[in-house]
Design a protein around this motif. Structure first.
Motif, mmCIF file in Angstrom:
data_model
loop_
_atom_site.group_PDB
_atom_site.id
_atom_site.type_symbol
_atom_site.label_atom_id
_atom_site.label_comp_id
_atom_site.label_asym_id
_atom_site.label_seq_id
_atom_site.Cartn_x
_atom_site.Cartn_y
_atom_site.Cartn_z
ATOM 1 N N PRO A 1 0.832 -1.204 0.000
ATOM 2 C CA PRO A 1 0.000 0.000 0.000
ATOM 3 C C PRO A 1 0.856 1.239 0.000
ATOM 4 C CG PRO A 1 -0.008 -1.017 2.183
ATOM 5 C CD PRO A 1 0.672 -1.976 1.282
ATOM 6 N N THR A 2 0.392 2.221 -0.697
ATOM 7 C CA THR A 2 1.095 3.495 -0.771
ATOM 8 C C THR A 2 0.570 4.417 0.301
ATOM 9 O OG1 THR A 2 -0.521 4.276 -2.368
ATOM 10 C CG2 THR A 2 1.428 3.223 -3.251
ATOM 11 N N TRP A 3 1.435 5.094 0.967
ATOM 12 C CA TRP A 3 1.116 6.008 2.045
ATOM 13 C C TRP A 3 1.637 7.376 1.686
ATOM 14 C CZ3 TRP A 3 -1.802 3.818 5.872
ATOM 15 C CH2 TRP A 3 -1.799 2.426 5.983
ATOM 16 N N LEU B 1 3.903 9.442 10.588
ATOM 17 C CA LEU B 1 4.924 9.823 11.564
ATOM 18 C C LEU B 1 6.252 9.255 11.159
ATOM 19 C CD1 LEU B 1 2.890 9.202 14.876
ATOM 20 C CD2 LEU B 1 3.383 11.395 13.756
ATOM 21 N N PRO B 2 7.336 9.792 11.695
ATOM 22 C CA PRO B 2 8.664 9.251 11.349
ATOM 23 C C PRO B 2 8.828 7.807 11.752
ATOM 24 C CG PRO B 2 8.897 11.452 12.239
ATOM 25 C CD PRO B 2 7.452 11.083 12.449
ATOM 26 N N SER B 3 8.297 7.420 12.927
ATOM 27 C CA SER B 3 8.429 6.019 13.348
ATOM 28 C C SER B 3 7.658 5.107 12.414
ATOM 29 C CB SER B 3 7.912 5.870 14.789
ATOM 30 O OG SER B 3 6.542 6.301 14.850
ATOM 31 N N THR B 4 6.491 5.609 12.001
ATOM 32 C CA THR B 4 5.690 4.800 11.066
ATOM 33 C C THR B 4 6.421 4.655 9.743
ATOM 34 O OG1 THR B 4 3.691 5.646 12.139
ATOM 35 C CG2 THR B 4 3.435 4.572 9.992
ATOM 36 N N ARG B 5 6.972 5.748 9.267
ATOM 37 C CA ARG B 5 7.728 5.664 7.995
ATOM 38 C C ARG B 5 8.914 4.716 8.137
ATOM 39 N NH1 ARG B 5 6.801 11.338 7.858
ATOM 40 N NH2 ARG B 5 8.947 11.708 8.559
ATOM 41 N N LEU B 6 9.552 4.721 9.350
ATOM 42 C CA LEU B 6 10.678 3.834 9.558
ATOM 43 C C LEU B 6 10.246 2.387 9.537
ATOM 44 C CD1 LEU B 6 13.673 3.467 10.199
ATOM 45 C CD2 LEU B 6 13.118 3.749 12.626
ATOM 46 N N LEU B 7 9.072 2.095 10.201
ATOM 47 C CA LEU B 7 8.566 0.731 10.191
ATOM 48 C C LEU B 7 8.209 0.279 8.788
ATOM 49 C CD1 LEU B 7 6.262 0.790 13.392
ATOM 50 C CD2 LEU B 7 8.465 -0.356 13.107
ATOM 51 N N LEU B 8 7.598 1.229 8.065
ATOM 52 C CA LEU B 8 7.253 0.879 6.667
ATOM 53 C C LEU B 8 8.525 0.590 5.857
ATOM 54 C CD1 LEU B 8 4.357 3.472 5.966
ATOM 55 C CD2 LEU B 8 4.143 1.014 6.309
ATOM 56 N N ARG C 1 9.799 -2.769 6.804
ATOM 57 C CA ARG C 1 8.993 -3.825 6.198
ATOM 58 C C ARG C 1 9.349 -3.987 4.726
ATOM 59 N NH1 ARG C 1 2.744 -3.020 6.926
ATOM 60 N NH2 ARG C 1 3.416 -3.188 9.086
ATOM 61 N N GLU C 2 9.509 -2.864 4.055
ATOM 62 C CA GLU C 2 9.877 -2.952 2.644
ATOM 63 C C GLU C 2 11.241 -3.620 2.475
ATOM 64 O OE1 GLU C 2 9.751 0.894 0.961
ATOM 65 O OE2 GLU C 2 7.556 1.082 1.052
ATOM 66 N N VAL C 3 12.168 -3.278 3.375
ATOM 67 C CA VAL C 3 13.499 -3.892 3.299
ATOM 68 C C VAL C 3 13.397 -5.385 3.512
ATOM 69 C CG1 VAL C 3 15.719 -4.057 4.469
ATOM 70 C CG2 VAL C 3 14.779 -1.826 3.913
ATOM 71 N N VAL C 4 12.596 -5.841 4.482
ATOM 72 C CA VAL C 4 12.453 -7.274 4.741
ATOM 73 C C VAL C 4 11.849 -7.966 3.534
ATOM 74 C CG1 VAL C 4 11.245 -8.969 6.163
ATOM 75 C CG2 VAL C 4 12.345 -7.002 7.242
#
Length: 337
Positions: free
Chosen positions: A28-30, A36-43, A46-49
């Motif tokens: 999904p595109t956000w 938030l920065p933490s959310t972007r980091l988690l995303l 996830r993309e890296v994984v």
């Protein structure tokens, strides 16, 4: 492109669409502004994984493909070796068959050539047989024609009684004929050598006569030159004797002149008491000294003698030397003399 991506040899980095297709689902595109920065980091993590999983699956698939390719390459190598062996065996078979065919053709050609040669040999032998038969007929006719000579030779052999058979008699007469021919040939050779010797003798006589004539001419010329040289020598000797006599006379005259000059010099220097610093061999200096003395005496006489009108004192020749008489380094005046 992420910094952890390491490109493998022969592979290009996967795009975003390839990664989504590999994972089997869409990401999904956000909106980056609302997260938030933490959310972007988690995303991002996830993309890296997900990208790592996709890369791992691609690596596994690539490894399997490479193993399949290696197995296929080995099979192809074995197949190529088999094909090479088959090709070599086939080439050897073709060469062997070509060699067998060439040997067969060569044997066939040899057989044909042998057959042709045998036919030609048969023809040649047949012709030779015909020639021998014709020669036999000629010899038979000649034998019949020479039979009278045989009877004559037998009668001669019976009359002579010296030989056992006709061939021995013919050999003896043949040897005699050969010796006669050799003697005739030797006589002709001797005659030819004798003619050559006479020709050489005539040439030698002609050459010797011409050389003798030339030598006599040269001898006459040399004698003429000798006479001319003797005449020149006599003239030279007479001229040399004349020169020697003239030189002797001149030498005597010169000695007399030098002696007279020396006497005059001694007389003048003794009477006038002039210093004698001149060498005895220097005749010119002595003459100059005498001349100077005479000039001084003439000057004194001219001073002492009364002058007559219309007369002039006698002149003496000028001295040849440039050095005047000196007495103590100065000219002696006429009054002191």
């Amino acid at each position: 492109m992420p910094q952890w991506w390491v490109p493998l040899p022969g592979l290009s980095p996967p795009s975003h669409d390839e990664l989504h297709a590999t994972c089997g689902r869409t990401v999904p595109t956000w909106d980056d502004a609302t997260l938030l920065p933490s959310t972007r980091l988690l995303l991002k993590r996830r993309e890296v994984v997900e990208v790592e999983r996709a890369l791992q699956s691609q690596r596994e698939e690539f490894r399997q493909r490479m193993e399949c390719l290696a197995q296929r390459r080995q099979q192809l190598g074995r197949r190529e070796e088999q094909l090479r062996d088959v090709v070599l065996k086939f080439d050897a078979f073709l060469k062997a068959s070509a060699a067998r065919q060439e040997r067969a053709l060569r044997r066939a050609d040899e057989e044909r050539a042998r057959a042709a040669g045998q036919g030609a040999e048969a023809v040649r032998l047949h012709r030779e047989l015909e020639g021998l038969l014709r020669r036999r007929e000629r010899l038979a006719r000649r034998l019949r024609s020479l039979r009278g000579f045989g009877d004559y030779l037998r009668s001669v052999l019976a009359r002579m009684g010296q030989f056992q058979d006709i061939p021995a008699m013919l050999a003896h007469f043949g040897a005699l004929a050969g010796a006669r021919a050799a003697l005739v040939q030797q006589a002709e050779a001797r005659q030819e050598q004798l003619a050559q010797g006479w020709a050489r003798l005539r040439r030698y006589r002609e050459e010797a006569g011409s050389k003798l004539l030339c030598t006599e001419n040269e001898l006459a010329q040399l004698r003429a030159r000798l006479e001319a040289t003797r005449h020149d020598v006599l003239q030279g000797e007479s001229h040399w004797a004349h020169v020697q006599s003239t030189a002797t006379q001149k030498t005597l005259l010169l000695g007399q002149i030098k002696l007279a000059v020396l006497n005059l010099f001694q007389l003048a220097t003794a009477r006038l008491k002039v210093p004698t610093d001149v060498a005895l061999e220097d005749s010119e200096a002595q003459l100059d000294t005498v001349l100077l003395c005479m000039q001084d005496l003439a000057a004194i006489c001219a001073e002492l003698r009364p002058r007559q009108p219309g007369t002039c004192p006698p002149r003496l020749p000028v001295a040849t030397s440039i050095s005047p008489l000196r007495h103590g380094g100065a000219r002696v005046p006429p009054s002191q003399e």
